[in-house]
Scaffold this motif. Structure first.
Motif, short mmCIF file in Angstrom:
data_model
loop_
_atom_site.label_atom_id
_atom_site.label_comp_id
_atom_site.label_asym_id
_atom_site.label_seq_id
_atom_site.Cartn_x
_atom_site.Cartn_y
_atom_site.Cartn_z
N LEU A 13 0.59 -1.18 -0.09
CA LEU A 13 0.14 0.04 0.15
C LEU A 13 0.88 1.19 -0.11
O LEU A 13 0.61 2.31 -0.86
N ALA A 14 2.05 1.16 0.75
CA ALA A 14 2.95 2.34 0.64
C ALA A 14 3.55 2.43 -0.62
O ALA A 14 3.52 3.81 -1.02
N ALA A 15 3.99 1.45 -1.23
CA ALA A 15 4.37 1.43 -2.62
C ALA A 15 3.58 2.08 -3.88
O ALA A 15 3.64 2.71 -4.76
N LEU A 16 1.98 1.75 -3.53
CA LEU A 16 0.96 2.25 -4.40
C LEU A 16 0.82 3.53 -4.11
O LEU A 16 0.51 4.30 -5.29
N SER A 17 0.66 3.91 -2.80
CA SER A 17 0.36 5.46 -2.76
C SER A 17 1.46 6.25 -3.24
O SER A 17 0.92 7.51 -3.50
N LEU A 18 2.71 5.88 -3.24
CA LEU A 18 3.58 6.56 -3.77
C LEU A 18 3.82 6.79 -5.16
O LEU A 18 4.46 7.92 -5.80
N SER A 19 3.39 6.17 -5.90
CA SER A 19 3.40 5.96 -7.59
C SER A 19 2.44 6.85 -7.80
O SER A 19 1.16 7.07 -7.48
N ALA A 20 2.68 7.83 -8.85
CA ALA A 20 1.85 8.80 -9.47
C ALA A 20 1.32 8.44 -10.78
O ALA A 20 1.93 7.44 -11.34
N PRO A 21 0.16 8.59 -11.21
CA PRO A 21 -0.24 8.24 -12.63
C PRO A 21 0.55 8.80 -13.54
O PRO A 21 1.24 9.87 -13.44
N ALA A 22 0.81 8.08 -14.68
CA ALA A 22 1.56 8.42 -15.79
C ALA A 22 1.01 9.63 -16.46
O ALA A 22 -0.15 9.42 -16.81
N GLN A 23 1.69 10.85 -16.69
CA GLN A 23 1.17 11.73 -17.54
C GLN A 23 2.24 12.23 -18.55
O GLN A 23 3.34 11.95 -18.16
N ALA A 24 1.71 12.62 -19.77
CA ALA A 24 2.72 12.80 -20.60
C ALA A 24 1.95 14.06 -21.58
O ALA A 24 0.67 13.95 -21.76
N GLN A 25 2.73 14.81 -22.18
CA GLN A 25 2.22 15.77 -23.27
C GLN A 25 3.13 15.61 -24.48
O GLN A 25 4.29 15.27 -24.43
N PHE A 26 2.26 16.01 -25.47
CA PHE A 26 3.05 15.67 -26.64
C PHE A 26 2.26 17.07 -27.64
O PHE A 26 1.38 17.45 -27.65
#
Length: 85
Positions: A13-26
């Motif tokens: 749960l700690a690892a899951l909460s620290l990961s941010a959703p992937a975002q990209a701009q093009f």
């Protein structure tokens, strides 16, 4: 055993909460091509009916995608003996 499962669950749960959703701009900036387009007209070919592909449409699409040409309407299909005005 239960203590080990708790530790694994807390770590997960700690690892899951620290990961941010992937975002990209093009972003694509195309400059300089549209200002200098040459007007061009592509007449239909006499053999269009016998071919599986519309050759005039392929040529028109290629010229348009190049960005250097602006298509104008062709008056009609030209024969081999005609000259453009």
């Amino acid at each position: 055993m239960f203590n080990r499962i708790q530790h694994v669950l807390v770590a997960f749960l700690a690892a899951l909460s620290l990961s941010a959703p992937a975002q990209a701009q093009f972003r694509i900036d195309v400059t300089g091509v549209g200002a200098n387009q040459y007007p061009i007209s592509v007449a239909g070919f006499k053999t269009d009916a016998r071919l599986p592909v519309d050759i005039a449409a392929v040529i028109k699409n290629d010229l348009t995608r190049s960005g250097s040409f602006k298509l104008t309407e062709a008056p009609s299909t030209m024969s081999e003996n005609e000259t453009p005005n």
